[in-house]
Design a protein around this motif. Sequence first.
Motif, mmCIF file in Angstrom:
data_model
loop_
_atom_site.group_PDB
_atom_site.id
_atom_site.type_symbol
_atom_site.label_atom_id
_atom_site.label_comp_id
_atom_site.label_asym_id
_atom_site.label_seq_id
_atom_site.Cartn_x
_atom_site.Cartn_y
_atom_site.Cartn_z
ATOM 1 N N TRP A 1 0.803 -1.184 -0.127
ATOM 2 C CA TRP A 1 -0.131 -0.131 0.010
ATOM 3 C C TRP A 1 0.937 1.216 -0.017
ATOM 4 N N LYS A 2 0.334 2.281 -0.613
ATOM 5 C CA LYS A 2 0.854 3.515 -0.511
ATOM 6 C C LYS A 2 0.692 4.123 0.938
ATOM 7 N N ARG A 3 1.700 4.649 1.460
ATOM 8 C CA ARG A 3 1.674 5.248 2.961
ATOM 9 C C ARG A 3 1.231 6.790 2.798
ATOM 10 N N GLY A 4 0.226 6.871 3.822
ATOM 11 C CA GLY A 4 -0.424 8.287 4.020
ATOM 12 C C GLY A 4 -1.589 8.676 2.799
ATOM 13 N N GLY A 5 -2.392 9.797 2.963
ATOM 14 C CA GLY A 5 -3.208 10.122 2.106
ATOM 15 C C GLY A 5 -4.729 9.398 2.332
ATOM 16 N N SER A 6 -5.346 9.849 1.757
ATOM 17 C CA SER A 6 -6.908 9.237 2.025
ATOM 18 C C SER A 6 -7.471 8.960 0.902
ATOM 19 N N TYR A 7 -7.640 7.465 0.620
ATOM 20 C CA TYR A 7 -8.245 6.988 -0.538
ATOM 21 C C TYR A 7 -9.479 5.824 -0.087
ATOM 22 N N SER A 8 -10.302 5.914 -1.319
ATOM 23 C CA SER A 8 -11.450 4.958 -1.000
ATOM 24 C C SER A 8 -11.771 4.314 -2.188
ATOM 25 N N GLY A 9 -12.341 3.064 -1.913
ATOM 26 C CA GLY A 9 -12.850 2.419 -3.200
ATOM 27 C C GLY A 9 -12.727 0.734 -3.007
ATOM 28 N N ASN A 10 -13.190 0.032 -3.899
ATOM 29 C CA ASN A 10 -13.272 -1.435 -3.627
ATOM 30 C C ASN A 10 -12.370 -2.067 -4.704
ATOM 31 N N CYS A 11 -11.611 -1.548 -5.310
ATOM 32 C CA CYS A 11 -10.716 -2.171 -6.351
ATOM 33 C C CYS A 11 -9.417 -1.407 -6.289
#
Length: 320
Positions: A220-230
């Motif tokens: 995973w990329k460290r930091g940041g805010s992401y959302s989604g199921n793919c």
Amino acid sequence: MGHKTLICAGIFIMHLMTTTRTALLSAGSNITVLQQYHFINKSLTWYEAQSFCRLKYTDLATINNMDDENQLINTLGSNVTSSWIGLYNGQTNRWLWSDGSGIASFTQWSPGEPSNSGGVEACGLMYDNGLWNDAQCGLALAYVCYEIQQDGSKKYVVYTQGQTWQNSQDLCRQKHTDLACVQTVQENLAIAAVTNVVWFGLFKDSWYWSDGTKTSFRYWKRGGSYSGNCVSVEGTQQGRWIPADCNKKATFICQGGLKLKKTVIKMKVQSDVDLTDSTTSSLILQKLETILSEQGLTDVQLKYERVFQPQLKTTENAGC
């Protein structure tokens, strides 16, 4: 006086084929089969990309370990777009091992654990008595890495400077193999003997691979805010992964050799020319290739098998 005309009736069977590809990496005396990754430079949703990869190759890309991840980064090359891989959210959490070895079938939880206190405990730690607990991944703790020795045994290395679970994972992968995973009572005792309270390779998530592979490797990329199921891989972030909306259109990466595709076309031809003649046969195939090319079918090989059944027809000529 009569003469005979030879009528040649033949059935031409055309095989339209693509070819498979293989890739091997030789490392010393060992030969390792590499994952075959293919960057597809067209924008599709995750679902469309999955269908494309399953039709043309094997599936969307699965990454089993850091060797595969480096291979994936090489495949991306200079492409810095977000590209789909085969990871999606299956909605069911499991406890997994950081090194990709899958679900934690052997466990040594402390009584009442894992409790997921506050709904935020997704990383595993071990006490010096060998029992386990779940905790918030952002805590700064000592950590234990492992690497495989030449005789196949595991060597454990403990670092006492406090790190988050994620930072511990990165450091173990840089210097050794990964955070320590535990498959047996003996391995658990070996780690407990050299530790107090440490992070090890246990973590919880709900992500699954499109091809059904059980590997639990994550990057995973460290930091940041992401959302989604793919999940997409980020060319601008050293190949790190981020969750994204599955309906977003993006380039993607397939895995596996190009599938062998065989289409058989049977065509019966009756002519007074000699169909056994190689020149005549070649002209027929060239014409068919031209027709297929005009229809958008390329990268095909054409051949035929001939079932030749000569027929004699007698024609009587009237004469004086």
